[in-house]
Design an enzyme around this catalytic site. Structure first.
Site, short mmCIF file in Angstrom:
data_model
loop_
_atom_site.label_atom_id
_atom_site.label_comp_id
_atom_site.label_asym_id
_atom_site.label_seq_id
_atom_site.Cartn_x
_atom_site.Cartn_y
_atom_site.Cartn_z
N GLY A 42 2.89 -1.07 4.37
CA GLY A 42 2.92 0.35 4.03
C GLY A 42 4.35 0.81 3.81
O GLY A 42 4.96 0.56 2.76
N GLY A 43 4.93 1.46 4.81
CA GLY A 43 6.25 2.09 4.70
C GLY A 43 7.32 1.22 4.05
O GLY A 43 8.02 1.67 3.13
N GLU A 100 -5.53 -4.74 10.52
CA GLU A 100 -4.51 -3.71 10.71
C GLU A 100 -4.82 -2.93 11.99
O GLU A 100 -5.62 -1.97 11.97
CB GLU A 100 -4.50 -2.74 9.52
CG GLU A 100 -4.15 -3.40 8.21
CD GLU A 100 -3.57 -2.39 7.22
OE1 GLU A 100 -2.41 -2.58 6.82
OE2 GLU A 100 -4.25 -1.41 6.88
N GLU A 102 -6.92 4.68 7.60
CA GLU A 102 -6.74 6.12 7.32
C GLU A 102 -7.99 6.70 6.68
O GLU A 102 -8.31 7.87 6.88
CB GLU A 102 -5.48 6.31 6.45
CG GLU A 102 -4.22 6.15 7.29
CD GLU A 102 -3.04 5.54 6.57
OE1 GLU A 102 -2.99 5.56 5.33
OE2 GLU A 102 -2.14 5.03 7.28
N ASN A 150 0.87 -1.18 0.00
CA ASN A 150 0.00 0.00 0.00
C ASN A 150 0.90 1.22 0.00
O ASN A 150 1.48 1.56 1.03
CB ASN A 150 -0.92 -0.03 1.23
CG ASN A 150 -1.77 1.23 1.32
OD1 ASN A 150 -1.82 2.03 0.37
ND2 ASN A 150 -2.46 1.40 2.44
N TRP A 151 1.00 1.86 -1.15
CA TRP A 151 1.92 3.00 -1.28
C TRP A 151 1.35 4.30 -0.73
O TRP A 151 2.04 5.32 -0.73
CB TRP A 151 2.33 3.17 -2.75
CG TRP A 151 3.31 2.16 -3.22
CD1 TRP A 151 4.01 1.28 -2.44
CD2 TRP A 151 3.73 1.90 -4.57
NE1 TRP A 151 4.82 0.50 -3.21
CE2 TRP A 151 4.68 0.87 -4.52
CE3 TRP A 151 3.39 2.44 -5.80
CZ2 TRP A 151 5.29 0.37 -5.67
CZ3 TRP A 151 3.99 1.96 -6.94
CH2 TRP A 151 4.93 0.93 -6.88
P1 13P Z 1 2.91 0.55 7.73
O1 13P Z 1 3.46 -0.73 7.19
O2 13P Z 1 3.66 1.78 7.26
O3 13P Z 1 2.74 0.49 9.22
O4 13P Z 1 1.44 0.74 7.11
C1 13P Z 1 0.53 -0.31 7.20
C2 13P Z 1 -0.64 0.00 6.37
O5 13P Z 1 -1.39 0.92 6.65
C3 13P Z 1 -0.86 -0.81 5.17
O6 13P Z 1 -2.13 -0.59 4.65
#
Ligand code: 13P
Length: 249
Positions: A233-234, A167, A99, A12-13
């Site tokens: 994510g990151g 999540e 989010e 997930n960018w």
């Molecule tokens: P991170 O891996 O940056 O914690 O983000 C997770 C995320 O929201 C994937 O959808």
């Protein structure tokens, strides 16, 4: 005997990368993808869906939208429909990422409508849910998951292709990952809740973990029997890190 479920590793960018960076990443990832036993999905920003899908063409890499509207069309400035995402080359879409739920007021009812629109337009929804830190500290995690899973799947018929991503909000972008034990408890619970609605189909549903996944913690998470992959994510912004995650097992 539990069903053998193919794992999914998804990037997930969020609101990162420009078009050229997206294209180069996907092009460079193709070789890893060719020999990969897992399913791979990239969720780029919506303006780069088509470019990403073109870069992924002929490879096993799937492209997904980070968000869709539930209506087919209309005066919804800034939104894209499920049909538009499919037309751009998507096969998946995220529904109800935390989010979206917390910063844009997306309710579980909206999430269900989005998932419905996705399925109706040939997209596979990845329904995201998870508890906040306060809910966890108050011992409400399982209650939140129960209510959210039921509401987010409301009106959706049993579909073994649907994907769920657990999540926990407190683990997203914080560097604080759920322990494998806690993540397994949550994912097994979600499978039980889905089983109450959908029966045996729940054994085929892939349930992903997301929240500060990185190359160092991925293996212990993937050893959990009810965790069928990761939504990253990151760490997914860096090809080297994402490749290590994909290759963990
Ligand atoms: P991170 O891996 O940056 O914690 O983000 C997770 C995320 O929201 C994937 O959808």
């Amino acid at each position: 005997m539990p069903a053998e479920r193919q794992k999914i590793f998804a990037a997930n960018w969020k609101m990162y990368k420009n078009g050229e960076e997206a294209e180069i990443f996907i092009r460079d990832m193709r070789r890893t993808a060719e020999n990969c036993p897992h399913e791979l999905i990239i969720f780029p920003p919506s303006v780069y869906l088509e470019r990403s899908a073109t870069a992924a063409k002929g490879s096993p890499i799937h492209i997904g939208a980070q968000n869709i509207h539930w209506q087919a069309e209309g005066a919804y400035t800034g939104e894209i429909s499920a049909a538009m995402a499919a037309d751009a080359g998507c096969t998946y879409c995220l529904c109800g990422h935390s989010e979206r739920r917390h910063q844009y007021g997306e309710s579980a009812e909206m999430v269900a409508r989005k998932a419905h629109a996705a399925i109706h337009n040939g997209l596979i929804p990845v329904i995201c849910l998870g508890e906040t830190l306060i809910q966890r500290e108050n011992g409400e995690t399982l209650e939140v998951l129960y209510n959210d899973a039921n509401a987010s799947l409301s009106g959706i018929e049993a579909d073994p292709r649907l994907v769920v991503a657990y999540e926990p909000v407190w683990a997203i972008g914080t560097g604080r990952t759920a322990t494998p034990e806690d993540a397994q408890t949550a994912c097994a619970f979600l499978r039980k809740v889905i089983g109450e609605k959908w029966g045996d189909c729940a054994q085929q549903i892939r349930i992903l973990y997301g929240g500060s996944v990185n190359p160092d913690n991925i293996l212990s998470l993937m050893e959990c029997p009810d965790i069928d992959g990761a939504l990253v994510g990151g760490a997914s912004l860096y090809l080297e890190k994402f490749t290590k995650i994909i290759r963990c097992k």
